[in-house]
Design an enzyme around this catalytic site. Sequence first.
Site, short mmCIF file in Angstrom:
data_model
loop_
_atom_site.label_atom_id
_atom_site.label_comp_id
_atom_site.label_asym_id
_atom_site.label_seq_id
_atom_site.Cartn_x
_atom_site.Cartn_y
_atom_site.Cartn_z
N ASN A 168 46.42 -1.23 114.60
CA ASN A 168 46.92 -0.28 113.68
C ASN A 168 46.76 1.22 113.76
O ASN A 168 46.51 1.57 112.77
CB ASN A 168 46.43 -1.10 112.53
CG ASN A 168 47.37 -0.72 111.14
OD1 ASN A 168 47.51 0.44 110.88
ND2 ASN A 168 47.49 -1.62 110.35
N TYR A 169 46.72 1.45 114.85
CA TYR A 169 46.71 3.08 115.10
C TYR A 169 47.77 3.82 114.48
O TYR A 169 49.05 3.38 115.06
CB TYR A 169 46.42 3.30 116.52
CG TYR A 169 44.92 2.99 117.10
CD1 TYR A 169 44.25 3.90 117.01
CD2 TYR A 169 44.89 2.02 117.80
CE1 TYR A 169 42.69 3.55 117.52
CE2 TYR A 169 43.52 1.65 118.18
CZ TYR A 169 42.74 2.56 118.13
OH TYR A 169 41.31 2.19 118.66
N GLU A 170 47.54 4.57 113.65
CA GLU A 170 48.83 5.47 112.84
C GLU A 170 48.68 6.80 113.35
O GLU A 170 49.52 7.54 113.21
CB GLU A 170 48.81 5.15 111.34
CG GLU A 170 49.06 3.67 111.28
CD GLU A 170 49.32 3.39 109.52
OE1 GLU A 170 49.07 4.31 109.05
OE2 GLU A 170 49.78 2.29 109.42
N ASN A 171 47.52 7.39 113.64
CA ASN A 171 47.34 8.72 113.63
C ASN A 171 46.97 9.08 115.12
O ASN A 171 46.30 8.55 115.83
CB ASN A 171 45.90 9.28 112.89
CG ASN A 171 46.26 8.93 111.43
OD1 ASN A 171 46.95 9.77 110.94
ND2 ASN A 171 45.53 8.03 110.85
N GLN A 229 55.94 -2.64 110.25
CA GLN A 229 55.73 -2.07 108.63
C GLN A 229 56.90 -1.63 108.36
O GLN A 229 57.10 -0.35 108.05
CB GLN A 229 54.60 -1.04 108.60
CG GLN A 229 53.25 -1.55 109.08
CD GLN A 229 52.12 -0.20 109.04
OE1 GLN A 229 52.11 0.44 107.99
NE2 GLN A 229 51.53 -0.12 110.16
#
Length: 315
Positions: A168-171, A229
Amino acid sequence: MEARRLCRILIVEWAIQTVLLMLADKTTANPLQRDTNATSGKKVIMDYIGASGIDITVTGVPITDSVDFYFILAFAIDASPTAHPQNGIFEPYWSTKITPNSIAALKLKHRNVKVLISLAGDSQYVSDTKQPQVYWYDPEDPDLWIKNAVQSLTRMAKQWYADGIDLNYENFHANKYKKFTYCLGQLITQLKQKQVITVASMAPYLKTTLLYQDLYQNYSGVFDYLNYQFYADDLFSVSQYVNYFREVVGKYRAYGKTTASIQLYNQGLQGKQFMSVVTELLKNDSLPGVMIWDLDASSTKHYVTETALQALFSA
């Protein structure tokens, strides 16, 4: 008389120790030993849990045998409590109300429950003070990062009775993502080869989709679910959601692996509209299940979404 009394005491103590060892073996043995299959063929409900910091537990969730229920612990981060990167050495940063014992008890009660550890990088989860943002970064030595990550997550999976890993890496720090595919792909591959985990998923959205597409295309064989998502991508109607779902499935070529998703009581379609999406996708698409963000919010509304989805999947 004294010898007989001592003998009885020793026999009772031996019996107690034997029972305790049997119970310990049942509750501390790696749950993967009882189920080595990634999926059972049932529909899945994947619920993120623990990210909000509220006092959330797993004991009150209504779970039926009609689905496979996956709890995704959010999050594990390879950073110290002061938000300094630890080069692949992960630590748990989910709610302290979630414990290994509570997870073990839940899995013993419900054989259809699995647990995933979600990997992310966000300083709000590792520190109450203002710290530099934790990003995905390019490790100087990718193979050392992978080695550290495999070792730390092997320990964590055993401690928390985990069946899988979610990404869930988003940055991503500017231009610091070149090794993302190699590091994360090799990590999941090695954890599966070592039979540490049996399930792997990823959770991209529009902003991060190119990175995850590259990862999925190179390592599609080790990923079981694409938890896209959809709620983050400005979808305002049932038909718009359904069409976009099919577009994403085609781009990733993740047929039969892409879940529908909902962010409860926040952005995206809610309530009856979302249930209409699921109903439509069940008719004409290979929908494996639904990802929910998150159980923390759902607990405030008596888990109505999980209850409704289980009824829909078992109809």
